[in-house]
Design a protein around this motif. Structure first.
Motif, PDB file in Angstrom:
ATOM      1  N   THR A  44      40.583  65.509  11.345  1.00  0.00           N
ATOM      2  CA  THR A  44      40.175  66.821  11.834  1.00  0.00           C
ATOM      3  C   THR A  44      38.665  66.955  11.810  1.00  0.00           C
ATOM      4  N   ALA A  45      38.057  66.407  10.787  1.00  0.00           N
ATOM      5  CA  ALA A  45      36.600  66.475  10.675  1.00  0.00           C
ATOM      6  C   ALA A  45      35.920  65.719  11.810  1.00  0.00           C
ATOM      7  N   LEU A  46      36.557  64.631  12.267  1.00  0.00           N
ATOM      8  CA  LEU A  46      35.983  63.835  13.341  1.00  0.00           C
ATOM      9  C   LEU A  46      36.294  64.406  14.716  1.00  0.00           C
ATOM     10  N   ASP A  47      37.440  65.042  14.839  1.00  0.00           N
ATOM     11  CA  ASP A  47      37.932  65.484  16.141  1.00  0.00           C
ATOM     12  C   ASP A  47      38.195  66.980  16.115  1.00  0.00           C
ATOM     13  N   LYS A  48      37.179  67.765  16.420  1.00  0.00           N
ATOM     14  CA  LYS A  48      37.324  69.218  16.312  1.00  0.00           C
ATOM     15  C   LYS A  48      38.300  69.794  17.330  1.00  0.00           C
ATOM     16  N   ASN A  49      38.561  69.058  18.426  1.00  0.00           N
ATOM     17  CA  ASN A  49      39.509  69.537  19.438  1.00  0.00           C
ATOM     18  C   ASN A  49      40.918  68.982  19.234  1.00  0.00           C
ATOM     19  N   ASN A  50      41.085  68.143  18.202  1.00  0.00           N
ATOM     20  CA  ASN A  50      42.402  67.625  17.801  1.00  0.00           C
ATOM     21  C   ASN A  50      43.086  66.747  18.845  1.00  0.00           C
ATOM     22  N   HIS A  51      42.321  66.107  19.749  1.00  0.00           N
ATOM     23  CA  HIS A  51      42.937  65.226  20.741  1.00  0.00           C
ATOM     24  C   HIS A  51      43.683  64.072  20.077  1.00  0.00           C
ATOM     25  N   LEU A  52      42.995  63.396  19.176  1.00  0.00           N
ATOM     26  CA  LEU A  52      43.580  62.230  18.506  1.00  0.00           C
ATOM     27  C   LEU A  52      44.782  62.625  17.662  1.00  0.00           C
ATOM     28  N   ILE A  53      44.657  63.742  16.936  1.00  0.00           N
ATOM     29  CA  ILE A  53      45.733  64.196  16.056  1.00  0.00           C
ATOM     30  C   ILE A  53      46.998  64.492  16.861  1.00  0.00           C
ATOM     31  N   VAL A 174      22.713  55.607  17.019  1.00  0.00           N
ATOM     32  CA  VAL A 174      24.049  55.024  16.880  1.00  0.00           C
ATOM     33  C   VAL A 174      25.023  56.188  16.694  1.00  0.00           C
ATOM     34  N   PRO A 175      26.328  55.955  16.868  1.00  0.00           N
ATOM     35  CA  PRO A 175      27.285  57.038  16.616  1.00  0.00           C
ATOM     36  C   PRO A 175      27.176  57.564  15.187  1.00  0.00           C
ATOM     37  N   CYS A 176      27.381  58.844  15.009  1.00  0.00           N
ATOM     38  CA  CYS A 176      27.315  59.430  13.670  1.00  0.00           C
ATOM     39  C   CYS A 176      28.359  58.805  12.742  1.00  0.00           C
ATOM     40  N   SER A 177      29.463  58.305  13.342  1.00  0.00           N
ATOM     41  CA  SER A 177      30.508  57.675  12.531  1.00  0.00           C
ATOM     42  C   SER A 177      30.068  56.320  11.986  1.00  0.00           C
ATOM     43  N   CYS A 178      28.933  55.789  12.480  1.00  0.00           N
ATOM     44  CA  CYS A 178      28.379  54.529  11.977  1.00  0.00           C
ATOM     45  C   CYS A 178      27.473  54.760  10.768  1.00  0.00           C
ATOM     46  N   THR A 179      27.332  56.008  10.367  1.00  0.00           N
ATOM     47  CA  THR A 179      26.390  56.346   9.306  1.00  0.00           C
ATOM     48  C   THR A 179      27.068  57.204   8.227  1.00  0.00           C
ATOM     49  N   ASN A 180      26.277  57.583   7.244  1.00  0.00           N
ATOM     50  CA  ASN A 180      26.774  58.470   6.190  1.00  0.00           C
ATOM     51  C   ASN A 180      26.749  59.933   6.606  1.00  0.00           C
ATOM     52  N   SER A 181      26.314  60.189   7.826  1.00  0.00           N
ATOM     53  CA  SER A 181      26.167  61.570   8.302  1.00  0.00           C
ATOM     54  C   SER A 181      27.520  62.268   8.428  1.00  0.00           C
ATOM     55  N   THR A 182      27.510  63.568   8.200  1.00  0.00           N
ATOM     56  CA  THR A 182      28.717  64.389   8.379  1.00  0.00           C
ATOM     57  C   THR A 182      28.600  65.287   9.613  1.00  0.00           C
ATOM     58  N   LEU A 183      27.588  65.061  10.438  1.00  0.00           N
ATOM     59  CA  LEU A 183      27.385  65.861  11.643  1.00  0.00           C
ATOM     60  C   LEU A 183      28.485  65.592  12.666  1.00  0.00           C
ATOM     61  N   TRP A 186      28.099  63.062  18.795  1.00  0.00           N
ATOM     62  CA  TRP A 186      28.397  61.707  19.206  1.00  0.00           C
ATOM     63  C   TRP A 186      27.381  60.724  18.631  1.00  0.00           C
ATOM     64  N   PHE A 187      26.085  61.096  18.680  1.00  0.00           N
ATOM     65  CA  PHE A 187      25.036  60.177  18.232  1.00  0.00           C
ATOM     66  C   PHE A 187      24.140  60.833  17.187  1.00  0.00           C
ATOM     67  N   CYS A 188      23.611  59.982  16.301  1.00  0.00           N
ATOM     68  CA  CYS A 188      22.712  60.451  15.243  1.00  0.00           C
ATOM     69  C   CYS A 188      21.491  59.540  15.146  1.00  0.00           C
ATOM     70  N   ASP A 189      20.384  60.111  14.702  1.00  0.00           N
ATOM     71  CA  ASP A 189      19.191  59.327  14.375  1.00  0.00           C
ATOM     72  C   ASP A 189      19.172  59.120  12.871  1.00  0.00           C
ATOM     73  N   GLU A 190      19.566  57.946  12.434  1.00  0.00           N
ATOM     74  CA  GLU A 190      19.613  57.637  11.009  1.00  0.00           C
ATOM     75  C   GLU A 190      18.877  56.327  10.744  1.00  0.00           C
ATOM     76  N   PRO A 191      18.236  56.196   9.592  1.00  0.00           N
ATOM     77  CA  PRO A 191      17.559  54.932   9.262  1.00  0.00           C
ATOM     78  C   PRO A 191      18.563  53.800   9.092  1.00  0.00           C
ATOM     79  N   LEU A 192      18.087  52.576   9.191  1.00  0.00           N
ATOM     80  CA  LEU A 192      18.954  51.407   9.121  1.00  0.00           C
ATOM     81  C   LEU A 192      19.689  51.311   7.796  1.00  0.00           C
ATOM     82  N   ASN A 193      19.034  51.732   6.710  1.00  0.00           N
ATOM     83  CA  ASN A 193      19.681  51.639   5.394  1.00  0.00           C
ATOM     84  C   ASN A 193      20.786  52.670   5.204  1.00  0.00           C
ATOM     85  N   ALA A 194      20.932  53.600   6.148  1.00  0.00           N
ATOM     86  CA  ALA A 194      22.017  54.587   6.096  1.00  0.00           C
ATOM     87  C   ALA A 194      23.076  54.299   7.156  1.00  0.00           C
TER      88      ALA A 194
END
Length: 248
Positions: A44-53, A174-183, A186-194
């Motif tokens: 649910t956190a990843l898919d606010k429109n519940n398509h996948l669910i 990169v996608p926000c799901s590739c990082t520690n971000s909870t935003l 689709w995409f986030c600006d995060e440093p490589l170490n995150a």
């Protein structure tokens, strides 16, 4: 008296195995309902429109409902000794067994082809991910997000796979799901170490190799249970038939 005891024994074992299948069906239904109703789960956190669910819910409830219906038919046929229901029950079990064998054989013999199709599909999803012109593909992107976040991986081989995506605001995203971000973007600006650096294919292969024996055991266990249930049902049908003829 001996025939009556045999019928009771058949009923006991048939209902025992049928009950195990019923529990499996109810578990699938319950898990599907939980996915749809619980708003605090990871998907649910990843898919606010519940398509996948909704997609997963439909698969789980469809499979669970079919198993429950099959078990109810079996129970009615076994308990009431209704011969045509027993025939239908055995036929449906044989159909389920056949489908499972065909799918297992297909996956085993076409492993390389399936692997290549999977590679091509993931590459295409990565390339089209986040496109404003393709809202119908949101469930695919959400599934990829769930995979990356769950396994803590990024891309198919590594995080550089996302260079081929042209829907980013800048090449470093990169996608926000590739990082520690909870935003929820689709995409986030995060440093490589995150950012998760390892690709998902390696993570999936590691998981599969660790669980291959268990998965194979479950598959053969289900097949053996189906064969046993079919054999018992056919034998039970014959005993009922002989009992009817003995009364005539």
């Amino acid at each position: 008296m001996l025939r009556k005891n045999k019928i009771l024994i058949f009923k006991y074992f048939l209902n025992l195995i049928n009950g195990a299948f019923l529990v499996l069906g109810l578990l699938l239904l319950g898990f599907g309902a939980w996915l749809l109703l619980d708003r605090n789960i990871f998907f649910t956190a990843l898919d606010k429109n519940n398509h996948l669910i909704v997609y997963i819910f439909q698969i789980l409830t469809g499979t669970g409902s079919a198993i429950v219906l099959l078990c109810l038919l079996g129970y009615l046929g076994i308990h009431n000794e209704i011969r045509w229901l027993l025939i239908l029950y055995a036929a449906l079990l044989m159909w389920a067994f056949g489908v499972q064998v065909v799918l297992s054989g297909f996956i085993f013999t076409k492993k390389k082809e399936i692997h290549q199709v999977w590679h091509d599909k993931v590459d295409l999803i990565i390339a089209e991910y986040g496109s404003k012109d393709m809202p119908e593909d949101i469930p695919k992107w959400t599934f990829l997000n769930a995979l990356q976040k769950t396994l803590q991986c990024c891309g198919q081989y590594n995080y550089t796979d996302w260079i081929k995506n042209k829907n980013k605001e800048n090449s470093e995203q990169v996608p926000c799901s590739c990082t520690n971000s909870t935003l929820r973007k689709w995409f986030c600006d995060e440093p490589l170490n995150a950012t998760y650096l390892e690709g998902c294919e390696n993570k999936i292969n590691t998981w599969y190799n660790a669980n291959a024996l268990t998965l194979t055991g479950i598959n053969f266990g289900l097949l053996a249970s189906e064969v046993l249930q079919i054999t018992l049902t056919v034998s039970f049908f014959r005993h009922i038939k002989n009992k009817v003829y003995a009364k005539m």
